[in-house]
Each structure stands twice: as structure tokens, then as C-alpha cells.
Design an enzyme around this catalytic site. Structure first.
Site: not given
Ligand code: DGL
Length: 291
Positions: A208-210, A171, A52-53, A20-21, A83-84
């Protein structure tokens, strides 16, 4: 824990690589650990390069390819893109790096198949700008419906809405803070799913995984009639099925997990426990680590 020298020789004994990011993918890792208690996980969170988003697809692809190379070099038997944003930008590129023998799964396709299989008509998706900007959910869902139902496929377009403030709030540990409810409500109202738009969707994908960490707040905001789609649980089941079908499941031994991040701070350590649901030994490591 394993190191290259102690790398298992049997493919099924090798760890599942997951990245994941940052630490959001730990929600997926946790669901995988629950669904496949005998499997070892090698988790990598690219905390040095997150979020990453907010990055371009090209940069997310570059990072993802490097991570996939690393997981391959570490002997992983499968790679899960938890990570999406990376799933949207880099799944094909990661598959290329992994090669034929290492199955690659992302977090979008299992959710899309789940929705298509159950014939859910009106779907809303929220996620980062990168995920929503790619249109991956709408496109993939239309394709999956057409594959299953042909001309009878639902004509309801999938609406995707960016919610960039949510991942940083979660986060920060604010997933159940009083501020979350109005922020989520504002986004969903702007998307047309609350207020006058109440009843406009049957399911809300937390893309989003969060976001699963704030599922109780989402439930309060959307009410009882909208299905909240449990991405991590669905992805874990899909990974388990994919490994089974390739004879790559291991279930009779104690797992050895490893949790690596490209930049380790006290805050990440604290958040990681929240995301995984229990204490985990987060360590610095991965493709950019010169330790
Ligand atoms: N884990 C990222 C996702 O699922 C979100 C966090 C990021 O933007 O890096 O898109």
C-alpha cells in the site's frame, strides 16, 4: 506548471502522469522525482473518492479509467498507477485507454519482478482489502517465478493479509505514533509471521503506498532478518528503465511538477507534505474538476 495550451510538443518533454486514490501515491512520486530529476510529473490524487481499498473492483476501475483518459488528454507520455488497489483492479483497463503509444506501469509488477529476480522464497504481503482480496501479488509472483525458473520455481505460496486500519492511521499522521507498533504487531501475528510464526517469511511487501511512511515501525516489529520491500524505490527504477527503453527520458531540463487532487482540504495539504517529504503546491483539479 503546464496547461493544455502550453503542452510540450516533444513526447519526451511531456510530463509523466501518476495517480492514486489520494496522497499515498506521493511516496512513489517522490521516489520518481529523486530517480529522474529532469522529469516533470503530473500527479492526480482522487481524494474525493478515496479510499479505493474499501471499494469494489468495478468502481475502482471506473474511476481509474476516467483518470487515465484525463492524463492522456493532458498529454502525458506515460501513466504510473501509484496505488496498489487500482493496480489490482484496473491495470488492463487503464492500458486500453492509454493505447499503444503511452506506456502504463503499476506498482505491483515491478515489485513482483524484483522478488522473482532475487529468488526470494517466502513472501508476505500486506495491503488494503481490495489489493489482498484480488490476490494479485500471489498470482503475479507465481507467474513471474514460473517464467524465470519453470518447474524449479519456488513452491512457497505468497501469503497476503489485509491491514485496513494502517492507511487511515498513517494518513492521520500517526505513522510514528506509539499506537502503530501494537496495531502492526497484531496484524502480523494474525497473519502468522510473528510470535510462534517468527521466521516464517523472508520478505514483507508493504503493498500500500501509505505504508513506507511507517517503515521504521515495521522494522522494529519484524526485526532485522525480514527484508522490507521498498515499493516506491523499485517502481521508480522500473519506470526510469521503461522510459529509457522507449527513448522517452528527458534529463537536461528543470522539471515542472503539478499536484492535483479532486477534493482539497487543509488536512490533505498537511499530509501531502509528509508523503512527498517536502512542501508541494497541492491544487484542486483533475477529471471531475469544473473550475
Ligand atoms: N493508495 C491505496 C493503495 O495503495 C491505499 C489508500 C486507499 O485505500 O485508497 O492501495
Amino acid at each position: 506548471m503546464f496547461s493544455p495550451s502550453s503542452r510540450p510538443s516533444l513526447a519526451s518533454d511531456a510530463p509523466i502522469g501518476i495517480f492514486d486514490s489520494g496522497i499515498g501515491g506521493l511516496t512513489v512520486a517522490h521516489a520518481m522525482a529523486q530517480a529522474m530529476p529532469g522529469e516533470s510529473l503530473l500527479y492526480f490524487g482522487d481524494t474525493a473518492h478515496m479510499p479505493y481499498g474499501d471499494r469494489s473492483p468495478e468502481l475502482v476501475r471506473t474511476y481509474s479509467v476516467r483518470i487515465a483518459q484525463y492524463l492522456r488528454e493532458e498529454g502525458c507520455k506515460a501513466i504510473v498507477i501509484a496505488c496498489n488497489s487500482a493496480s489490482a483492479a484496473a491495470t488492463d483497463a487503464v492500458r486500453e485507454v492509454a493505447g499503444e503509444d503511452i506506456p502504463v506501469m503499476d506498482v505491483v509488477q515491478p515489485v513482483v519482478e524484483y522478488l522473482a529476480e532475487r529468488g526470494v522464497a517466502r513472501v508476505g504481503v500486506i495491503g488494503t482489502r481490495a489489493t489482498v482480496g484480488s490476490g494479485i501479488y500471489g498470482r503475479s509472483l507465481a507467474e513471474a517465478r514460473a517464467r524465470r525458473e519453470g518447474d524449479a520455481a519456488s513452491l512457497h505460496p505468497t501469503v497476503e493479509w489485509p491491514t485496513p486500519l494502517l492507511a487511515p492511521l498513517i494518513e492521520e499522521g500517526w505513522h510514528d505514533h506509539a499506537l502503530m507498533e501494537p496495531v502492526i504487531a497484531s496484524y502480523l501475528t494474525a497473519a502468522g509471521w510473528l510470535g510462534d510464526g517468527m521466521g516464517a517469511i523472508d520478505a514483507l511487501v508493504l503493498g500500500c503506498t501509505h505504508y513506507p511512511l511507517a517503515d521504521e515501525v515495521f522494522r522494529r516489529v519484524v526485526g532485522p532478518h525480514v527484508e522490507l520491500v521498498d515499493g516506491p524505490g523499485i517502481v521508480a527504477k522500473a519506470v526510469s528503465k521503461a522510459l529509457d527503453s522507449r527513448g522517452l527520458r528527458r534529463s537536461d531540463s528543470l522539471p515542472r511538477h503539478q499536484f492535483l487532487v479532486s477534493d482539497l482540504t487543509e488536512n490533505f495539504k498537511r499530509s501531502a507534505e509528509r508523503f512527498f517529504g517536502e512542501e508541494i503546491p497541492l491544487q484542486p483539479g483533475g477529471p471531475w474538476f469544473k473550475g
